[in-house]
Design a protein around this motif. Sequence first.
Motif, PDB file in Angstrom:
ATOM      1  N   PHE A 357      -7.824  -1.956  -3.956  1.00 29.83           N
ATOM      2  CA  PHE A 357      -7.468  -1.163  -5.337  1.00 29.83           C
ATOM      3  C   PHE A 357      -6.362  -1.916  -5.932  1.00 29.83           C
ATOM      4  CE2 PHE A 357      -4.807   2.184  -6.958  1.00 29.83           C
ATOM      5  CZ  PHE A 357      -5.796   2.711  -7.844  1.00 29.83           C
ATOM      6  N   LEU A 358      -5.237  -2.123  -5.351  1.00 30.52           N
ATOM      7  CA  LEU A 358      -4.040  -2.693  -5.871  1.00 30.52           C
ATOM      8  C   LEU A 358      -4.240  -3.706  -6.597  1.00 30.52           C
ATOM      9  CD1 LEU A 358      -1.418  -2.272  -2.906  1.00 30.52           C
ATOM     10  CD2 LEU A 358      -1.709  -0.864  -5.336  1.00 30.52           C
ATOM     11  N   MET A 359      -5.158  -4.939  -6.180  1.00 28.98           N
ATOM     12  CA  MET A 359      -5.543  -6.359  -6.813  1.00 28.98           C
ATOM     13  C   MET A 359      -6.289  -5.843  -8.074  1.00 28.98           C
ATOM     14  SD  MET A 359      -6.036  -8.645  -3.338  1.00 28.98           S
ATOM     15  CE  MET A 359      -6.845 -10.005  -4.691  1.00 28.98           C
ATOM     16  N   LEU A 376      -1.234 -10.036   0.187  1.00 29.42           N
ATOM     17  CA  LEU A 376      -0.726  -9.948   1.563  1.00 29.42           C
ATOM     18  C   LEU A 376      -1.497  -8.564   2.268  1.00 29.42           C
ATOM     19  CD1 LEU A 376       1.155 -10.824   4.140  1.00 29.42           C
ATOM     20  CD2 LEU A 376       2.770  -9.178   2.863  1.00 29.42           C
ATOM     21  N   ILE A 377      -1.418  -7.552   1.625  1.00 32.90           N
ATOM     22  CA  ILE A 377      -2.115  -6.133   2.125  1.00 32.90           C
ATOM     23  C   ILE A 377      -3.479  -6.358   2.200  1.00 32.90           C
ATOM     24  CG2 ILE A 377      -2.497  -3.974   1.376  1.00 32.90           C
ATOM     25  CD1 ILE A 377       0.170  -3.761  -0.117  1.00 32.90           C
ATOM     26  N   LEU A 378      -4.235  -7.120   1.466  1.00 30.96           N
ATOM     27  CA  LEU A 378      -5.776  -7.158   1.606  1.00 30.96           C
ATOM     28  C   LEU A 378      -5.878  -8.024   2.742  1.00 30.96           C
ATOM     29  CD1 LEU A 378      -8.500  -7.023   0.810  1.00 30.96           C
ATOM     30  CD2 LEU A 378      -8.128  -9.222  -0.534  1.00 30.96           C
ATOM     31  N   VAL A 483     -13.814  -1.602  -4.093  1.00 31.92           N
ATOM     32  CA  VAL A 483     -13.265  -0.760  -3.006  1.00 31.92           C
ATOM     33  C   VAL A 483     -14.097   0.044  -2.516  1.00 31.92           C
ATOM     34  CG1 VAL A 483     -11.525   1.264  -3.258  1.00 31.92           C
ATOM     35  CG2 VAL A 483     -11.134  -0.865  -4.768  1.00 31.92           C
ATOM     36  N   PRO A 484     -15.278   0.761  -3.152  1.00 32.38           N
ATOM     37  CA  PRO A 484     -16.162   1.661  -2.452  1.00 32.38           C
ATOM     38  C   PRO A 484     -16.603   0.949  -1.036  1.00 32.38           C
ATOM     39  CG  PRO A 484     -16.481   2.132  -4.809  1.00 32.38           C
ATOM     40  CD  PRO A 484     -15.569   0.823  -4.608  1.00 32.38           C
ATOM     41  N   VAL A 485     -16.871  -0.377  -1.164  1.00 38.92           N
ATOM     42  CA  VAL A 485     -17.538  -1.112  -0.060  1.00 38.92           C
ATOM     43  C   VAL A 485     -16.617  -0.919   0.966  1.00 38.92           C
ATOM     44  CG1 VAL A 485     -18.325  -3.335   0.995  1.00 38.92           C
ATOM     45  CG2 VAL A 485     -18.758  -2.528  -1.585  1.00 38.92           C
TER      46      VAL A 485
END
Length: 678
Positions: A357-359, A376-378, A483-485
């Motif tokens: 989502f952030l990306m 990094l979060i991903l 994102v839903p995946v």
Amino acid sequence: MTGARAAVASSIPQPLSRARINVIFGTVVLGMLMAALDSTIVSTALPTIVADLGGAGHMAWVVTAYLVAEAIATALAGKFGDLFGRKLIFQLSGAIFILGSIIAGMAHGMELLIIARAIQGLGAGGLMVTSMALIADVIPLRERGQYQGALGAVFGVTTVVGPTLGGLFTDHLSWRWCFYVNVPIAVIMILVAARTIPVVRNAVQPLVDYLGIALIAIGVTCLILGLEWGGQEYAWGSAMIIGLFAAAVVALVAFVAVELRVEEPMLPMRLFRSNVFTICSILSFIVGFAMLGAMTYLPAFLQYVKGVSATASGVQTLPLVVGLFTTSILSGTIVGRTGRYKFFPIAGTAIMAVGLFLMSTMDASTGFWLQSLYMLILGLGIGLAMQVLTIAVQNSVPYSDLGTATSGVTFFRTIGSAFGTTVFGTLYSNQLGPHLSSALMAAKVPPEIAQNPQTLRALPPEQAAPIIDAYATSIDYVFRWVVPVAVLGFLIAWLLKEVPLRDSSRGEAKDIGEGWAVPDSPDPGVQMERAIVRVLRKLRDNAVPEPGILAAAGSSLGKDEAWALGQVRMYQRLRGSVTVSDIAKTHWVPPELVEPVFEKAQRDGLVRLDGADLALTERGLREVDAVQAAWKHWLENQLGDWDLTDPEERALFDQSIDSIATKLLDEADRPDALPARG
């Protein structure tokens, strides 16, 4: 238990010198390195490839064709290695990989490049499977785990650093060198393999599920083609797209029917009775979907939107790699210590969703440090989810299905990667087309300018801005719809049952290579041996009570005679006869060094000479059987947390223990006067 499952190697390779083992390992590493590297090395080169060859709508297939072919070859290569010898399949896979690399490097159209990538994928699948199996063939039992773990880590590292290397080739040589570089490496690999790798085949030739493999290949290919062509080449409601989806359904239903009936299925349907296998397979698909999909299209965002070079786009994806490896190591360590793993896929998929989502909010104005944080979060999320899935499956299925179940999880991750790349590409192409057309009209520049990141950067800012916005909007759209995946994965992860980890699985969890690598062998006996040895590796070297074993056996033998009797018994089992010279040659020592040991055993009435051949006397046979039984009993006590009530599992366990006991006599109980193998 079927004949193929009960198969044991018919010929054990002669003990190899340390130098030869290291050369073989280096050769195998080259094969694994090339196969893993080429799944991602083209991601940073794709914008330049599209600029040279056109066909932006087919960009995803440059990656997808490789992954689908690799998955098919992975299913075939292990069986073919058993049929024809792993050395031959390793060399043949290398030759196929060379052919695909040459054609890819010379390609002057997107269609030929895609065909070449499929050929490369066939070679890569064979290289990966046989690389792991060759380690099991040639490395001594006690050292095998560290080599296999290192090989798995090589696979993981090269998979994620590929984009940076691809960028370097693209900027400083040509994108074609992403493929040409494989040729000299593979030639060296094949030549060295011919001289150093021994030939080993199975005693019982396995059954190959050709029909099942063909059906799954047809079904997956039709699904991917339908997703790739839908909305681009053909309308979603066209006869072609509906026909492809219908053919995929028919092929996959037929695949399930075949797998329920064949003796040795590629993917036994009984595995899906396990909650852990089913959930972990779905999560592996989702993790592969997010990882390769993101890594394929992130460089496009960085080059088109941020205006960086191909090399810089690879370097700027490193925060994703750092996050992935940090949480892979951390989760493996925690799982190894606590035995609890359910938390990690739940947390991992949640963090993946946040990262995606952030990306999806990134644009040309997003700062370097902020975009690095998002990546990094991903990466943190992917690492948390991925490392423990294979371990959980290996911990939950019967040992007779261990190799097949591990292959299954790896297969679903590879297919997920292929679907991820395709779905990302479909969303990207369908969104980019109308946006880019409007931008080109506004900027009044030809399409060729917009397809090349370098010429796009050379445009005046007022002309480049609408084109850059078109790319940013399209790639953000892709990440937003994925994102839903990840959210679906988060919900599914809650359904995962947590089964207490066996000691061997705890050892695997701490090894990052296990989360990446394909299994070293589909043979359940080999897998159980490897699991037992992992438990033994956790013990200190002096925790194996060699003198205590002889005492427990009620034997008056010394270590030298116990070793000598073990050698004779092992050779009689494998070859029927043995001489002192044979044993000396095996251990790379002159016969004069071992002759006194056998002369003493002969004086004590433990062995006798039958011409030049050594044979055990009745007393010698009783002594060696007692020592092996004592080893077996000691190992059973160390592995008391396993449930061996199932007759098939118990038979497999007994077979593995007998095999390990024989090898321990060979590798551990030789007299101190004899040098270690190699």
